[in-house]
Design an enzyme around this catalytic site. Structure first.
Site, mmCIF file in Angstrom:
data_model
loop_
_atom_site.group_PDB
_atom_site.id
_atom_site.type_symbol
_atom_site.label_atom_id
_atom_site.label_comp_id
_atom_site.label_asym_id
_atom_site.label_seq_id
_atom_site.Cartn_x
_atom_site.Cartn_y
_atom_site.Cartn_z
ATOM 1 N N GLU A 164 0.920 -1.182 -0.197
ATOM 2 C CA GLU A 164 0.119 -0.055 0.014
ATOM 3 C C GLU A 164 0.871 1.142 -0.217
ATOM 4 O O GLU A 164 1.749 1.416 0.884
ATOM 5 C CB GLU A 164 -0.841 -0.165 1.224
ATOM 6 C CG GLU A 164 -1.861 -1.163 1.160
ATOM 7 C CD GLU A 164 -2.476 -1.567 2.449
ATOM 8 O OE1 GLU A 164 -2.049 -1.315 3.352
ATOM 9 O OE2 GLU A 164 -3.434 -2.634 2.504
ATOM 10 N N LEU A 216 -6.479 -1.453 -0.535
ATOM 11 C CA LEU A 216 -6.452 -2.043 0.506
ATOM 12 C C LEU A 216 -7.194 -3.275 0.843
ATOM 13 O O LEU A 216 -8.363 -3.523 1.478
ATOM 14 C CB LEU A 216 -7.046 -0.929 1.677
ATOM 15 C CG LEU A 216 -6.726 0.555 1.451
ATOM 16 C CD1 LEU A 216 -7.269 1.609 2.757
ATOM 17 C CD2 LEU A 216 -5.316 0.759 1.708
ATOM 18 N N SER A 217 -6.414 -4.311 0.512
ATOM 19 C CA SER A 217 -7.086 -5.639 0.381
ATOM 20 C C SER A 217 -5.937 -6.539 0.843
ATOM 21 O O SER A 217 -5.429 -7.380 -0.075
ATOM 22 C CB SER A 217 -7.669 -6.294 -0.833
ATOM 23 O OG SER A 217 -8.459 -5.263 -1.484
ATOM 24 N N GLU A 218 -5.442 -6.505 2.156
ATOM 25 C CA GLU A 218 -4.128 -7.307 2.524
ATOM 26 C C GLU A 218 -4.297 -8.727 2.335
ATOM 27 O O GLU A 218 -3.206 -9.268 2.179
ATOM 28 C CB GLU A 218 -4.299 -6.736 3.917
ATOM 29 C CG GLU A 218 -3.744 -5.251 4.454
ATOM 30 C CD GLU A 218 -4.798 -4.319 4.540
ATOM 31 O OE1 GLU A 218 -6.077 -4.901 4.536
ATOM 32 O OE2 GLU A 218 -4.690 -3.254 4.502
ATOM 33 N N GLN A 230 2.782 -1.500 6.173
ATOM 34 C CA GLN A 230 3.106 -0.167 6.567
ATOM 35 C C GLN A 230 3.022 -0.273 8.246
ATOM 36 O O GLN A 230 3.311 0.396 8.879
ATOM 37 C CB GLN A 230 2.260 0.970 6.073
ATOM 38 C CG GLN A 230 2.542 1.606 4.822
ATOM 39 C CD GLN A 230 1.568 2.623 4.283
ATOM 40 O OE1 GLN A 230 1.505 3.400 5.107
ATOM 41 N NE2 GLN A 230 1.197 2.536 3.057
ATOM 42 N N PHE A 242 -1.648 -9.598 11.627
ATOM 43 C CA PHE A 242 -2.620 -10.338 12.296
ATOM 44 C C PHE A 242 -3.560 -10.645 11.349
ATOM 45 O O PHE A 242 -4.364 -11.728 11.443
ATOM 46 C CB PHE A 242 -3.384 -9.490 13.476
ATOM 47 C CG PHE A 242 -2.416 -9.329 14.514
ATOM 48 C CD1 PHE A 242 -1.491 -10.178 15.183
ATOM 49 C CD2 PHE A 242 -2.645 -7.921 15.175
ATOM 50 C CE1 PHE A 242 -0.793 -10.020 16.226
ATOM 51 C CE2 PHE A 242 -1.704 -7.877 16.478
ATOM 52 C CZ PHE A 242 -0.977 -8.774 16.816
ATOM 53 N N HIS A 297 -1.565 -0.018 16.240
ATOM 54 C CA HIS A 297 -0.517 0.184 15.024
ATOM 55 C C HIS A 297 0.805 -0.028 15.760
ATOM 56 O O HIS A 297 1.939 0.283 15.296
ATOM 57 C CB HIS A 297 -0.593 1.867 14.546
ATOM 58 C CG HIS A 297 -1.405 1.976 13.456
ATOM 59 N ND1 HIS A 297 -2.677 1.700 13.637
ATOM 60 C CD2 HIS A 297 -1.507 2.526 12.518
ATOM 61 C CE1 HIS A 297 -3.480 1.983 12.592
ATOM 62 N NE2 HIS A 297 -2.591 2.542 11.791
#
Lengths: 323, 323
Positions: free
Chosen positions: A29, A56-58, A80, A86, A128
């Site tokens: 990303e 944003l499609s991890e 990032q 997780f 984060h």
């Protein structure tokens, strides 16, 4: 000698490997604009086909990388935010990691997961600031946590060339470290090989990632009272048990400083393995995040939950007092 | 476009049918442990889709995956040996029913995590096309998978990057015991259309119809078109899993099962052959499967000393678990 920052060392490793091997490409990303600053300049140098910005499609892009690796490419996936691991633990563990065994050796999945800024970046709070390297060591995914610019370069190069999936944590606390580096001497660092940063005779301190720098500072402060050997495993899985055993067999004492939560963190594994192999002079100690820690926002609270120099100093002194 | 070959298509559905029936016998005899998810009733989908693919095209299957692996061209004897956990199996006995893979014929694996394979196949096809191969892919999944977020993420990635993947939904009416009406808001095709993907509903019980619809989609995709979805309406003739043979679960009315079984892909395709052709195929399939059963039962069991062989493509040997 020129100075090299840890962050620039990562960039340099990516650029060198992309130049050396056409099959290496990056995805993640905001990597074209280099939001994490690690991929700076790579879009211009290698073009959009090899520096892919993802939606944003991890979960999808992590498994997309698995598929690309099965088809012969060597993807490097940047995350990032450490806590995103997780979200993609399933894709890495259940698929990328398990495919070689489940297919009976029909395939390899050479993917590198690069996590710049892992652990606490003060002020980024609960979702984060995690440092989940122990989880990957537990499931048996190759797990690297370099502490210095030269090791960041050398381990990232080795990760990209490795034939199995590798997670490389670049701790936030190490990203701004600079060191004098002979650029001509930058080289791959072998996976699974630790490093003694500072030799000592009384106690072996195993420090993970950015905490190596804290351990070296504490060793300096205690010089004259205690002779501290600082051992940096660099790779948490597969761990350099022989290197560590050699160190502890000489010093007879062990303290581990580790930015994991305490239960089932890598510090527990390090202590367990050492006591299986070496008769210590004093009970071993560990300095970690508390059990089940969630990093609170306020800076003083954030710091209170992370392992610190005072706790490490106290642990070393207790170990010396105990025997 | 691939041409119709009714005899060959019949042979594939017949092979899968009889393979599953022989496998169920071997579950009952105890030769196959852990049971299987029978593909009975759904044979026309794997057979029809794979008949429209080239040998170098790629597929992924599901937990109910024997049909996909066989239709793409895997050796039935090695497939059966895999179900029996023998060293001669496709995966050397390391994968079993739910992970059977044969990368040599383009099967990147049955995958036992619902909805997980779509993104993997998307990455693999993208990588192959980047190398200049004009391959396409087909990823099979059930109606239960259309509510998995990672599959919907894969729809988006494939459509966004125009990766030629045929998303094949085998709608057999139930996710284990959950009926489609109780689980799917909107429609299955509507999910594809939301990402700009063409979607078609086909009669999954008719192998020839599935082949025709797939062949047209494959032609469009190979010519540079993006991904497409087909929803193949089908009916599972047997249990979700063979454990249901011992534990009766009450979720399908007998009348519904009878109605579902009345449209049998083996009979529909077999009806297109003359009696002599059909009898010849049946006899050939019986002899292939008799030899497969004999081969599988005679094959050696793997040596427990090598239980974790192939865990790492690098050859890394994991620490043992004993004291």
């Amino acid at each position: 000698m020129p100075r090299l920052s840890y962050r620039k060392a990562l960039t340099r490793a990516l650029a060198d490997e992309m130049a050396r091997d056409e099959s290496v490409f990056l995805l993640g990303e905001d990597i074209r604009v280099a939001a994490s600053n690690v991929t700076a300049g790579l879009l211009k140098k290698f073009g959009p086909e090899r520096v892919l910005d993802t939606p944003l499609s991890e979960q999808a892009f992590t498994s997309f990388a698995t598929g690309a690796a099965l088809a012969g490419l060597r993807p490097v996936v940047e995350f990032q935010i450490p806590s995103l691991l997780f979200l993609v633990f399933e894709q890495i563990v259940n698929h990328a990691h398990k495919f070689p065994l489940m297919t009976g050796g029909q395939c390899a999945v050479p993917v590198t997961y690069l996590v710049p800024g892992s652990g606490s970046r003060t002020g980024w709070a609960g979702q984060h600031s995690d440092h989940p390297y122990s989880l990957f060591a537990h499931v048996g995914v190759t797990t690297l946590v370099p502490a210095t610019p030269a090791d960041a370069y050398g381990l990232l190069v080795s990760a990209i060339r490795h034939v199995d999936p590798v997670v490389l944590f670049a701790p936030a606390g190490a990203m701004d470290v600079r060191a004098d580096v002979d650029f001509a001497a930058l080289a791959p660092v072998p996976i699974g090989k630790g490093r003694v940063h500072r030799p000592g005779a009384d106690v072996t301190v195993v420090a993970v990632g950015h905490l190596v720098h804290d351990a070296l500072a504490v060793a300096d402060e205690l010089a004259g009272q205690v002779s501290v050997e600082v051992f940096d495993p660099r790779t948490l899985y597969p761990f350099d048990w022989d290197g560590l055993t050699e160190s502890v067999a000489r010093t007879g004492r062990l303290v581990v400083v580790d930015d994991s939560n305490r239960s089932c963190g890598i510090a527990g594994e390090i202590i367990a393995t050492v006591v299986e192999r070496v008769r210590l002079l004093a009970p071993p100690r560990r300095v970690t995040r508390p059990d089940g820690a969630v990093l609170p926002f306020a800076p003083a609270l954030d710091r209170a939950v992370q392992p610190g120099r005072e706790q490490l100093t106290a642990a070393i002194q207790l170990t010396m007092k105990d025997g | 476009m691939t041409r119709s070959d009714p005899v060959r298509l019949y042979r594939t559905v017949r092979l899968i049918r009889r393979f599953e029936e022989r496998a169920i016998e071997l579950v009952r005899s105890g030769a196959i442990v852990g049971g299987i998810h029978p593909y009975l009733g759904q044979e026309g989908i794997a057979a029809g889709v794979c008949a429209a693919l080239r040998a170098d095209d790629l597929v992924t299957g599901t937990h109910r995956g024997h049909g996909h692996v066989l239709a793409k061209g895997a050796d039935p004897a090695r497939m059966l040996a895999e179900l029996l956990g023998r060293v001669t199996g496709l995966n050397r006995g390391r994968g079993g029913s739910m992970h059977a893979a044969d990368l040599g014929v383009g099967v990147l694996g049955a995958n036992a995590i619902v909805g997980a394979a779509g993104a993997i196949l998307t990455g693999a096809v993208w990588a192959r096309r980047r190398r200049g191969d004009d391959v396409v892919g087909a990823t099979f999944f059930g109606d239960g998978a259309v509510n998995e977020g990672m599959l919907l993420e894969a729809f988006n990635l494939a459509a966004l990057w125009r990766v030629p993947v045929l998303f094949v939904c085998e709608n057999n009416g139930y996710a284990t015991t959950m009926p489609v009406d109780g689980a799917v808001a909107g429609t299955i095709g509507g999910r594809a259309e939301a990402f700009g993907m063409p979607a078609a509903v086909v009669d999954g019980q008719d192998p020839e119809t599935v082949r025709e619809v797939t062949a047209a989609a494959v032609d469009r995709m190979r010519a540079g078109g993006g991904p497409e979805l087909i929803e193949a309406r089908t009916y599972r003739f047997d249990a979700h899993h063979t454990f249901e043979h011992a534990v009766r679960l009450d979720y399908r009315a007998p009348e519904e099962v009878a109605r579902g079984r009345s449209r049998d892909p083996v009979e529909i395709q077999g009806g297109r052959l003359g009696d002599a052709d059909r009898a010849a195929v049946d006899a050939e399939v019986e002899s292939v499967l008799a030899a497969a059963v004999e081969f599988a039962l005679a094959s050696p069991e793997p040596d427990p000393a090598g239980a974790l062989e192939h865990l790492y493509a690098s050859g890394l040997v994991a620490r043992t678990g004993g004291g």
